[in-house]
Design an enzyme around this catalytic site. Structure first.
Site, mmCIF file in Angstrom:
data_model
loop_
_atom_site.group_PDB
_atom_site.id
_atom_site.type_symbol
_atom_site.label_atom_id
_atom_site.label_comp_id
_atom_site.label_asym_id
_atom_site.label_seq_id
_atom_site.Cartn_x
_atom_site.Cartn_y
_atom_site.Cartn_z
ATOM 1 N N ILE A 15 -24.749 59.278 -45.464
ATOM 2 C CA ILE A 15 -25.557 58.056 -45.357
ATOM 3 C C ILE A 15 -25.209 57.360 -44.035
ATOM 4 O O ILE A 15 -24.046 57.335 -43.619
ATOM 5 C CB ILE A 15 -25.254 57.102 -46.549
ATOM 6 C CG1 ILE A 15 -25.362 57.840 -47.902
ATOM 7 C CG2 ILE A 15 -26.184 55.886 -46.512
ATOM 8 C CD1 ILE A 15 -26.709 58.420 -48.252
ATOM 9 N N LYS A 33 -12.750 60.631 -55.260
ATOM 10 C CA LYS A 33 -14.149 60.569 -55.691
ATOM 11 C C LYS A 33 -14.384 61.444 -56.930
ATOM 12 O O LYS A 33 -15.191 61.092 -57.801
ATOM 13 C CB LYS A 33 -15.082 60.951 -54.543
ATOM 14 C CG LYS A 33 -15.045 59.951 -53.383
ATOM 15 C CD LYS A 33 -15.426 58.536 -53.834
ATOM 16 C CE LYS A 33 -15.613 57.580 -52.667
ATOM 17 N NZ LYS A 33 -16.018 56.241 -53.109
ATOM 18 N N GLY A 76 -17.238 45.548 -51.714
ATOM 19 C CA GLY A 76 -17.641 46.085 -50.412
ATOM 20 C C GLY A 76 -19.116 45.841 -50.159
ATOM 21 O O GLY A 76 -19.829 46.711 -49.661
ATOM 22 N N TYR A 132 -9.594 61.842 -50.154
ATOM 23 C CA TYR A 132 -10.871 61.146 -50.424
ATOM 24 C C TYR A 132 -11.649 61.905 -51.498
ATOM 25 O O TYR A 132 -12.142 61.314 -52.462
ATOM 26 C CB TYR A 132 -11.666 61.065 -49.112
ATOM 27 C CG TYR A 132 -13.024 60.408 -49.215
ATOM 28 C CD1 TYR A 132 -13.154 59.025 -49.179
ATOM 29 C CD2 TYR A 132 -14.186 61.172 -49.343
ATOM 30 C CE1 TYR A 132 -14.397 58.410 -49.258
ATOM 31 C CE2 TYR A 132 -15.435 60.576 -49.423
ATOM 32 C CZ TYR A 132 -15.540 59.197 -49.380
ATOM 33 O OH TYR A 132 -16.775 58.601 -49.462
HETATM 34 P P1 NAP Z 1 -18.763 51.092 -44.974
HETATM 35 O O1 NAP Z 1 -20.040 50.895 -44.249
HETATM 36 O O2 NAP Z 1 -17.553 51.554 -44.223
HETATM 37 O O3 NAP Z 1 -18.417 49.716 -45.737
HETATM 38 C C1 NAP Z 1 -17.261 49.654 -46.514
HETATM 39 C C2 NAP Z 1 -17.285 48.387 -47.338
HETATM 40 O O4 NAP Z 1 -16.129 48.389 -48.195
HETATM 41 C C3 NAP Z 1 -17.196 47.111 -46.508
HETATM 42 O O5 NAP Z 1 -17.967 46.134 -47.149
HETATM 43 C C4 NAP Z 1 -15.706 46.760 -46.556
HETATM 44 O O6 NAP Z 1 -15.444 45.369 -46.398
HETATM 45 C C5 NAP Z 1 -15.389 47.192 -47.973
HETATM 46 N N1 NAP Z 1 -13.977 47.476 -48.207
HETATM 47 C C6 NAP Z 1 -13.185 48.428 -47.637
HETATM 48 N N2 NAP Z 1 -11.961 48.381 -48.135
HETATM 49 C C7 NAP Z 1 -11.946 47.367 -49.042
HETATM 50 C C8 NAP Z 1 -10.957 46.815 -49.886
HETATM 51 N N3 NAP Z 1 -9.707 47.281 -49.906
HETATM 52 N N4 NAP Z 1 -11.301 45.776 -50.688
HETATM 53 C C9 NAP Z 1 -12.568 45.272 -50.675
HETATM 54 N N5 NAP Z 1 -13.543 45.759 -49.883
HETATM 55 C C10 NAP Z 1 -13.227 46.784 -49.084
HETATM 56 O O7 NAP Z 1 -18.907 52.113 -46.180
HETATM 57 P P2 NAP Z 1 -20.216 52.792 -46.839
HETATM 58 O O8 NAP Z 1 -20.539 54.002 -46.069
HETATM 59 O O9 NAP Z 1 -21.249 51.770 -47.106
HETATM 60 O O10 NAP Z 1 -19.574 53.302 -48.204
HETATM 61 C C11 NAP Z 1 -19.714 52.597 -49.425
HETATM 62 C C12 NAP Z 1 -19.250 53.505 -50.554
HETATM 63 O O11 NAP Z 1 -20.047 54.695 -50.556
HETATM 64 C C13 NAP Z 1 -17.806 53.963 -50.407
HETATM 65 O O12 NAP Z 1 -17.212 54.040 -51.689
HETATM 66 C C14 NAP Z 1 -17.935 55.351 -49.820
HETATM 67 O O13 NAP Z 1 -16.832 56.161 -50.129
HETATM 68 C C15 NAP Z 1 -19.206 55.831 -50.502
HETATM 69 N N6 NAP Z 1 -19.891 56.919 -49.791
HETATM 70 C C16 NAP Z 1 -20.357 56.742 -48.523
HETATM 71 C C17 NAP Z 1 -21.008 57.806 -47.895
HETATM 72 C C18 NAP Z 1 -21.547 57.714 -46.495
HETATM 73 O O14 NAP Z 1 -21.987 58.756 -45.962
HETATM 74 N N7 NAP Z 1 -21.573 56.549 -45.867
HETATM 75 C C19 NAP Z 1 -21.167 59.023 -48.574
HETATM 76 C C20 NAP Z 1 -20.679 59.153 -49.856
HETATM 77 C C21 NAP Z 1 -20.042 58.077 -50.466
HETATM 78 P P3 NAP Z 1 -15.293 44.678 -44.937
HETATM 79 O O15 NAP Z 1 -16.697 44.562 -44.381
HETATM 80 O O16 NAP Z 1 -14.678 43.349 -45.196
HETATM 81 O O17 NAP Z 1 -14.435 45.581 -44.121
#
Ligand code: NAP
Length: 242
Positions: A184, A155, A8, A151
């Site tokens: 984030i 986690k 990702g 979710y």
């Molecule tokens: P995001 O902006 O929605 O980006 C998600 C990324 O994951 C994208 O690169 C997407 O690829 C990829 N992805 C989704 N499903 C996939 C799959 N089946 N196989 C391969 N790649 C996949 O998410 P983010 O906010 O950066 O989150 C990143 C991580 O941090 C996640 O694990 C999330 O749970 C965790 N997190 C986020 C937050 C927050 O507030 N944002 C808080 C706590 C934890 P494509 O671009 O090709 O779709």
């Protein structure tokens, strides 16, 4: 040149981690599921700064796709030294309103995907007696969130996976840690209203939500030799909200 794989890595936290790892001198394998343009743009940003990065497509919940991706990374960049299990998907709604497919998909990507990816990355690390695995959890895995039950459970599972794997792989010279972000500013939160974001900022002691770079820099620190005695830990990057 050592190789880091960021699942990702095309957007959000993963993209920031890819950029920070490239600054440390890693050749970065930027994994994505469907957004090839975003993945290529991250690679371009890295190469324009003198680094090396290449985009690799795979749905991390698909074993065959993972096998193909690992073989492609091996041929193109070499053995993986750092794995960042970052790819994830969110779902907001009551458990009772989720259909079984939605529950399965969430677990397949957020928990099973990290395990399937890690199992493919560690044999080379064990052989070299050197490697780092960094899993991305969430504050909801630490404290639980209503309307994000599956979710949160995934986690929490990532945190358990991190602690157990650090014990299994420590004697092989491999460190395994977990970064647990708070709120984030990424696409994952794009549906939150401005009002909700301001409320979240007010609830946070540092009075703001986090940036992808806040988390990316922590991931890069854990990948670096500066963190050489840190394993099995959950590092929260959340502005103090929990
Ligand atoms: P995001 O902006 O929605 O980006 C998600 C990324 O994951 C994208 O690169 C997407 O690829 C990829 N992805 C989704 N499903 C996939 C799959 N089946 N196989 C391969 N790649 C996949 O998410 P983010 O906010 O950066 O989150 C990143 C991580 O941090 C996640 O694990 C999330 O749970 C965790 N997190 C986020 C937050 C927050 O507030 N944002 C808080 C706590 C934890 P494509 O671009 O090709 O779709």
């Amino acid at each position: 040149m050592k190789v880091a794989l960021v699942t990702g890595g095309s957007r959000g936290i993963g993209a920031a981690a890819a950029v920070e790892l490239a600054k440390l001198g890693y050749a970065v394998a930027v994994n994505y599921k469907s957004n090839i343009e975003a993945a290529k743009s991250v690679c371009r940003e890295i190469s324009e700064s003198g680094g090396i990065a290449e985009a690799f497509q795979a749905d991390i919940s698909d074993s065959d796709a993972l096998d193909r991706m690992f073989s492609d990374i091996h041929s193109s960049l070499g053995e993986i030294s750092v794995l960042v299990n970052n790819a994830g998907v969110a779902y907001i709604g009551l458990l009772q309103d989720m259909n079984d497919e939605e529950i399965k998909n969430l677990s397949d990507v957020n928990l099973m995907g990290a395990m399937l990816t890690t199992k493919r990355a560690v044999p080379d690390m064990i052989k070299r007696h050197d490697g780092v695995v960094i899993n991305i959890a969430s504050m909801w895995g630490e404290v639980g969130a209503s309307c994000e039950v599956v979710y949160s459970a995934c986690k929490a599972g990532i945190i358990g996976f991190t602690k157990a794997l650090s014990k299994e792989l420590g004697p092989s010279g491999i460190r395994v840690n977990c970064v647990s972000p708070g709120v984030i500013d990424t696409d994952m939160n794009s549906e939150l209203t401005d009002e909700t974001i301001s409320e979240l900022c007010e609830e946070t002691p540092l009075l703001r939500i986090g940036t992808p770079t806040d988390v990316g820099k922590t991931i890069a620190f854990l990948a670096s030799d500066e963190a050489s005695f840190i394993t099995g830990q959950v590092i929260s990057v959340n502005g103090g909200i929990i």
